[in-house]
Write a protein that holds these residues in place. Sequence first.
Motif, PDB file in Angstrom:
ATOM      1  N   SER A 452      43.520  53.947  42.422  1.00 58.10           N
ATOM      2  CA  SER A 452      43.852  52.542  43.232  1.00 58.10           C
ATOM      3  C   SER A 452      43.819  51.758  41.914  1.00 58.10           C
ATOM      4  N   THR A 453      43.622  51.874  40.549  1.00 57.76           N
ATOM      5  CA  THR A 453      43.843  50.955  39.514  1.00 57.76           C
ATOM      6  C   THR A 453      45.390  50.629  39.136  1.00 57.76           C
ATOM      7  N   PHE A 454      46.155  51.438  40.322  1.00 59.17           N
ATOM      8  CA  PHE A 454      47.563  50.885  40.074  1.00 59.17           C
ATOM      9  C   PHE A 454      47.951  49.913  40.974  1.00 59.17           C
ATOM     10  N   LYS A 455      46.976  49.825  41.860  1.00 59.94           N
ATOM     11  CA  LYS A 455      47.510  48.861  43.027  1.00 59.94           C
ATOM     12  C   LYS A 455      47.507  47.378  42.504  1.00 59.94           C
ATOM     13  N   PRO A 456      46.893  46.859  41.636  1.00 65.39           N
ATOM     14  CA  PRO A 456      47.323  45.544  41.097  1.00 65.39           C
ATOM     15  C   PRO A 456      48.650  45.460  40.571  1.00 65.39           C
ATOM     16  N   ILE A 457      49.100  46.445  40.042  1.00 59.46           N
ATOM     17  CA  ILE A 457      50.545  46.396  39.643  1.00 59.46           C
ATOM     18  C   ILE A 457      51.788  46.343  40.972  1.00 59.46           C
ATOM     19  N   VAL A 458      51.233  46.899  41.901  1.00 58.55           N
ATOM     20  CA  VAL A 458      51.922  46.919  43.311  1.00 58.55           C
ATOM     21  C   VAL A 458      51.923  45.284  43.796  1.00 58.55           C
ATOM     22  N   TYR A 459      50.681  44.799  43.819  1.00 58.74           N
ATOM     23  CA  TYR A 459      50.560  43.414  44.333  1.00 58.74           C
ATOM     24  C   TYR A 459      51.214  42.443  43.515  1.00 58.74           C
ATOM     25  N   THR A 460      51.183  42.676  42.095  1.00 60.12           N
ATOM     26  CA  THR A 460      51.734  41.950  41.187  1.00 60.12           C
ATOM     27  C   THR A 460      53.277  41.917  41.437  1.00 60.12           C
ATOM     28  N   ALA A 461      53.821  43.099  41.264  1.00 61.42           N
ATOM     29  CA  ALA A 461      55.271  43.042  41.875  1.00 61.42           C
ATOM     30  C   ALA A 461      55.542  42.352  43.084  1.00 61.42           C
TER      31      ALA A 461
END
Length: 769
Positions: A452-461
């Motif tokens: 889930s540390t990748f999720k902020p990148i998803v939300y940023t996009a």
Amino acid sequence: MIAKLNRHPKLKWTLLISLILGALFLLFFASIYLGVWGKLPGTSELKDLKQNKATQILASNGGLLGKFYVYDRQPIEFSKLPPHLIQALIATEDVRFYEHDGIDNRSLLRVFFKTILLQDESAGGGSTISLQLAKNIYGRKDYGEIGILVNKLQEAIIAKRLEDVYTKNEIIELYFNTVPFSDNTYGIESASLKFFNKHTSELKLEEAAVLVGMLKASHYYNPRIFPERSRLRRDVVLMQMAKYGYLSMEEAQELKLRPLTLNYRNYSPNTGLAPYFREQVRKSLSKVLDTLKNKDGKKYNIYRDGLIVKTTLDYNMQQLAEEAMLDHMSKLQEAHEASYGKYAPWKTDKKLIMDKIKASDRYKKLQSKGLSQAEIHEELEKTRPTEVFEYSGTETREISTIDSIAHYLKFLNSGLLAVNPENGGVKAWVGGVDFRYFKYDHVSQSKRQVGSTFKPIVYTAALENGMDPCSYFSVREVTYDNGWTPSNSSSEGDDPDMNYNLKTALSRSMNTIAVKVLMETGIGNVITQAKKMGISSDLPAVPSIALGTASLGLDELTEAYTSYVNDGYSAKPYFITRVEDAEGNLLAQFKPEIAERKAFSETNRQLMLNMMQATVNEGTATRLRTTYGLQNDIAGKTGTTQDNKDGWFVGITPNLVCVTWVGSDDHRIGFRNTAIGQGANSALPIFAKLYEKMNSQPEFNKITQARFAPPPSDLREMVDCPPSERDNFLERLFGSKKDDHSERSKPKKEKKKKGFFQRLFGKKKNDDN
């Protein structure tokens, strides 16, 4: 005279024999002087003495992290030698040092006659500092039965030449820079740092006496191994100083009462502070040196040329990081083993164990000898005393190779990287739990699924592509084209009729919503966003990427997160700032690598920080507040991968980004359950314990007391919406036509909420968007 000798034949023969022996000695001496027994150094060579020097790795504050060397030696100038150290040496080793010319003739004659005539090999002694210096520099060779005499005379000639070339003070300086101490240590500066963790200039008198006392027999008087012997020898040195007037007898007696206290620091590659970091420095430095040449046109030698490598690492933070990691990992390891009990895979999974056996160097070596499988297995089952790692301390056990492989399979490992987000300078680097037994560096070498540390990148996009932060998504599970149905690990998935905004969904790490946000944003846009933030690994264009199924390096994940506190610019982690030669001349210099373009807008940067602060204040990372009581300004994100294989935590503060990872080296072994393996339990505590320690030390106030800038009023309005909303009766009855793939925007206060039929049939009514 001749007649007199004829009347006394004994006298005649005595004189004759003496003349013959004298002539033989002169011939023998001449043969040595002329180089028959080996070429002796001339004046020009002595003026340009070169000794192997250790390359020093320095922390950002100048503290010594470690060395690369053949012999552990660091040069020091005479002006930095404290007077009491010089006095201790002269009083103990050569009281007439300032009076003679390098040779004590009486001692030399005694050595000659006792060694040759009486065959007394222990008849040495009386060796001057200059003679010892000659031995330190050029060593001794084996010339058989007369070897000690040849070596002594060679040293006498060299000593005399040294006295002609150098002043007394220069000889003292050379001596202290070449004399051997215990534990493969050469030179007083290296010995001082190793045994007392201080520079020579800082040595107390009784500490100086310990080091000088060691010179008589470096191993026998090693204070680390034989502290009582060393203390008694120290006292002898103190009494010698009193005897020759450097101390009063009262002072000597008082100093003898003091305990021998060491502050030992081992600078070997496998031990000491930051071994994983130092190994990475060595690898990087070797590449740099391949492009440089010294004044003689030769490549620099990292082990011999005494280079000075300055780094960004914070000495004290590194110590605290290693302490925090070991403190947490020792307890987590106990819980990990207890959770499996007798069903542990390192005990019961025969295929797993056999795979590890076949991959071992021992197995391959036996196989190369042509042994059968049965013979190999028989050899691997033979026991022998083996040193093994345990958190309680290293132990020696009678075990087999197979036992050893199973033993190390059980251990979890860890990685930590902390950087200054403004420039990427590495402040702390922990590549594993113990470099002696686990050489694999989980900072620079490992790539693991990031969860889930990748999720902020998803939300940023999503924000960058126009999604409203007050968009609501249903928590309901959805099956995608490939038959994959992501679900939530928490109770949030129990009520499919609930809808959450982006901030709540991210802070609570809701998997179903993360995938919906990705699909709404577009997988390609998310991958592009990741690249903008410094992710260099290939990312699979699949929906599961939202949940962190991509394998990334800890260093590149850290780089991506620096952009959130560096005005949108990612900063690549770097750790070497300067490389100098032994004289301090600059050989290479390195500067930060900052992205040329912003990865996202300032508004979206602040929105994401706000969301990740909510993760700490009310989401999956709340134990930073509740369990550890941290009051720092912290944003962050936890991460747990499929089947609890990896636990992650990213901690963001205004002046430090810290990423921690925990898992098994063999990816086939995961945590037994989520309670133990989730990032909030496995990885977050390392960050928490590090900050606990840093909070107690004022030197870190610039980091620990830093505060995020308060969000502007317009941004606060953008996120001023309820965290969740529930579907109304008709929506619950008939379901959503869009089947939750699309977002639903929460109107601002001045807007009217869209009704169910409007959302269902797409009719516009008073729509201000």
